[in-house]
Enzyme design. Structure first.
Site, PDB file in Angstrom:
ATOM      1  N   THR A  17     127.548  33.818 -56.184  1.00 11.18           N
ATOM      2  CA  THR A  17     126.855  33.591 -57.472  1.00 11.18           C
ATOM      3  C   THR A  17     125.365  33.409 -57.204  1.00 11.18           C
ATOM      4  OG1 THR A  17     127.492  31.243 -57.390  1.00 11.18           O
ATOM      5  CG2 THR A  17     128.806  32.676 -58.788  1.00 11.18           C
TER       6      THR A  17
ATOM      7  N   LYS B 238     131.886  31.153 -50.534  1.00  9.22           N
ATOM      8  CA  LYS B 238     130.686  31.231 -51.378  1.00  9.22           C
ATOM      9  C   LYS B 238     130.371  29.821 -51.870  1.00  9.22           C
ATOM     10  CE  LYS B 238     130.286  31.189 -55.319  1.00  9.22           C
ATOM     11  NZ  LYS B 238     130.005  30.110 -56.341  1.00  9.22           N
TER      12      LYS B 238
ATOM     13  N   THR C 136     136.715  23.195 -51.414  1.00  2.95           N
ATOM     14  CA  THR C 136     135.334  23.653 -51.398  1.00  2.95           C
ATOM     15  C   THR C 136     135.056  24.427 -52.675  1.00  2.95           C
ATOM     16  OG1 THR C 136     133.741  25.071 -50.339  1.00  2.95           O
ATOM     17  CG2 THR C 136     136.012  25.804 -50.294  1.00  2.95           C
TER      18      THR C 136
ATOM     19  N   GLU D 250     121.013  25.827 -52.989  1.00  5.01           N
ATOM     20  CA  GLU D 250     119.987  26.208 -53.963  1.00  5.01           C
ATOM     21  C   GLU D 250     118.640  25.560 -53.622  1.00  5.01           C
ATOM     22  OE1 GLU D 250     122.941  27.043 -57.751  1.00  5.01           O
ATOM     23  OE2 GLU D 250     121.923  25.123 -57.597  1.00  5.01           O
TER      24      GLU D 250
ATOM     25  N   ASN E 191     118.080  25.787 -61.328  1.00  5.73           N
ATOM     26  CA  ASN E 191     119.037  25.177 -62.235  1.00  5.73           C
ATOM     27  C   ASN E 191     118.499  24.960 -63.639  1.00  5.73           C
ATOM     28  OD1 ASN E 191     121.585  24.817 -60.792  1.00  5.73           O
ATOM     29  ND2 ASN E 191     120.209  23.852 -59.308  1.00  5.73           N
TER      30      ASN E 191
ATOM     31  N   SER F 261     124.958  27.850 -65.355  1.00  6.06           N
ATOM     32  CA  SER F 261     126.151  27.893 -64.503  1.00  6.06           C
ATOM     33  C   SER F 261     127.286  27.136 -65.153  1.00  6.06           C
ATOM     34  CB  SER F 261     125.854  27.289 -63.143  1.00  6.06           C
ATOM     35  OG  SER F 261     125.621  25.905 -63.274  1.00  6.06           O
TER      36      SER F 261
END
EC number: 2.3.1.35
Lengths: 402, 402
Positions: free
Chosen positions: A153, A179, A190, A273, A397, A402
């Site tokens: 993503t 991922k 996870t 991120e 963000n 998301s």
């Protein structure tokens, strides 16, 4: 942004496992966002899922299917989490399994669905199903990197790890892909990770092996303290290779499995991120493991520690303040020592006599930093890996839904 | 940055209380960073301090002095927290009280020290003591704003609140000042807040009144989850006005006190580091208050919720995911409802049927936002106030060594 260099490893084929990806137009046009992984009939499979109470529809459906049938296909889409989608989300996940089952000639319950992406939007199930034939058509024993890319993503890198050990003269391979980049504080699982081996391991043993390895890897990383609704990790054993049936085999397999999972977990942190730092937090001298983890996660989640790491500022007062607010009863601060890399930062609860700003700043300037916290209470240790908090984290963000 | 407009209120004098400030050169040249507040002999005083295990030297010393003597002076410096400074920090805090005591003609134990600023640097005690005569010389009954300005660190605004009630025909005044902008997640106290009244209240009752009011105000705010090493809140009652000695008096005084403390606590959130939003989180339908607070703080600390607030993005999936990971056993997500202002966002665990992006975006565009979370488990509610996570938060904390 991501920390350090990384290239996708050469991953050997595991007999009977084939991987394919196609473009369903869920995430963005012109990007493979649908992955199918085929497992041979002999496969046993263990799974760990998120403990977020709001777990996504595919998590519910995958759990149900695992109880009903032997898994033959993993079906993974990115771009849409199918979470917070209520009854329609469950129907959509079932529909996608049904369609793949019909195309592949297996029962719908032999398909395990996984989704990642935006929460709360309806799954575009027709587009997903329309792209299934193409994913099946390109199934290939060396599709590892294609599959690893297809599940990303906000990640900037495909994540894979592989290792090979020998059991009774037979080579045993473990391949894993993962991922994850944000909303990362796995709780008993996870983000998404799929691990495969050719070893023969019975179901109960496989589940124990996965649980332990997950506890020492994915459950020890955090980007932002936010546990996802879709976390899932599976371990599939095709059974075509060596049989793991003695304690000695099991402990060697467990070590190799943990090695693969730690490598994938660390890859997630390196690609967190906005990350500019990869930080290892080692807490020692705790009375039990949970205490060590509580201290490590309190420091790892502190926005003030994370912004100091971003600024390469050896601001040890913030580390100390975070340790001091960790949920540890009767913490005797006069016993606490903190090292920054090889530099003593705090001794007996105050600045180390030998500490200099120059020495601290030199460590903080690195992109990979280890902070070691000695509690002086007992003999137990734990390690947690985390990233810093940067302007880019906020940008990513604030911009990305998301 | 700060949310909304604010001007310092006109605060009436409280007989016997005088406030002064001077420049000790601790924080920056040319800025008043040393505050002295004089209390009349009749004063009773209650205090609440941080529960951070690494509490600062002045917190230790203030606790000790409170047990030994009636307080006559509060001595507050900004620019240096005198935390993580070991035995020397304790000696420095004692020295500053000793010097003020000698200048003012009271015992050193009648002085309570408070510090805020950088953690881990030695307190420049000589500069501090050299500036004490000037602070004493300018003591004034109307020095409220000067004192409120003199205790600020990264704050952009002086914070004061005042109210007046009538007890048995006598006016009772409550005046409070506070500072705080980052490292704000008070645990049983606040950053620094000093509250004063002319009422007559015995020590034990005063402590209970302060504890309850702090629990409903400062303990319900968070900027960044980081509990400071120096949090302290005091309530001084000069005893020159009406006596609070019946249940009816006590409940009216308690309501007025809570009103002042909530106003100060909210002022801290409006002036939170980098804040562009003032967010009220109301959690209802919990089985007990701690459960409601756990959910509210989990949402308030979520970096993903905070960045969505910054982006004015009605990203309800992130709120839902944060609720789902709150430490609440057996959470039934199908009973959960979430309102954004007056707009129904989530019903029965999924997106509300009536919800539109337009309606959600209109609420998110405001600078003051209320999020109401119904758990559907019981009858208890709690409210928490928080801010968003902006680029400026990262800039402030990457640049400022606190």
């Amino acid at each position: 942004m991501a920390v350090g260099e990384a290239s996708f490893p050469a991953m050997p084929a595991i007999e009977g496992i084939r991987l394919g990806a196609s473009m369903a137009g869920i995430k963005a046009a012109g990007r493979r966002d649908l992955v199918v992984i085929e497992l041979p009939e002999s496969t046993t499979l263990a799974a760990a899922f998120t403990r977020n109470a709001f777990c996504a529809a595919p998590v519910h459906v995958a759990r149900r299917h695992l109880e009903a049938a032997k898994p033959r296909y993993l079906l993974i889409n990115t771009g849409n989490a199918n979470a917070g989608t209520g009854e329609q989300g469950m129907l959509d996940a079932e529909q996608s399994c049904q369609t793949l089952g019909e195309l592949a000639g297996v029962a719908a319950q032999s398909v395990l669905p996984f989704s990642t992406g935006v929460i709360g939007e309806p799954l575009p199930v027709k587009r997903l199903c329309d792209a299934l034939p193409e994913a099946l058509a390109v199934l290939s024993a060396d599709g590892w990197q294609t599959a690893a890319e297809g599940i990303l993503t906000t990640d900037t890198r495909a994540k894979g790890a592989t290792t090979c050990i020998e059991i009774d003269g037979q080579p045993v391979t473990i391949n894993g892909i993962a991922k994850g980049s944000g909303m990362i504080k796995p709780d008993m699982a996870t983000m998404l990770s799929f691990v495969f081996t050719d070893a023969a391991i019975d179901d109960a043993r496989l589940q124990v092996l996965l649980r332990r390895a997950v506890d020492d890897s994915f459950n020890c990383i955090t980007v932002d303290s936010d546990t996802s609704t879709n976390d899932a990790c599976t371990l599939a054993a095709t059974g075509r290779g060596a049989r793991i049936d003695t304690d000695e085999h099991e402990s060697r397999f467990a070590a190799a499995l943990t090695e693969v999972l730690v490598e994938l977990a660390q890859a997630i942190i390196r690609d967190a991120e906005g990350a500019t730092k990869f930080v290892t937090l080692e807490v020692e001298g705790a009375t039990h493991r949970q205490e060590a983890l509580d201290v490590a996660f309190t420091v790892a989640h502190s926005p003030l520690v994370k912004t100091a790491l971003y600024a390469s500022d050896a601001n040890w007062g913030r580390i100390l303040a975070a340790v001091g607010r960790a949920p540890v009863p009767d913490l005797d601060v006069s016993r606490i020592a903190i090292d920054l890399g090889e530099v003593a930062l705090v001794e007996r609860g105050g600045r180390a006599a030998s500490y200099t700003e120059e020495a601290g700043s030199a460590v903080m300037a690195e992109s990979e930093i280890t902070i070691r916290i000695h509690l002086g209470r007992g003999d137990t240790a734990a390690t947690v890996w985390t990233s810093d908090l940067s302007h880019d984290y906020v940008s990513i963000n604030a911009d990305y839904r998301s």
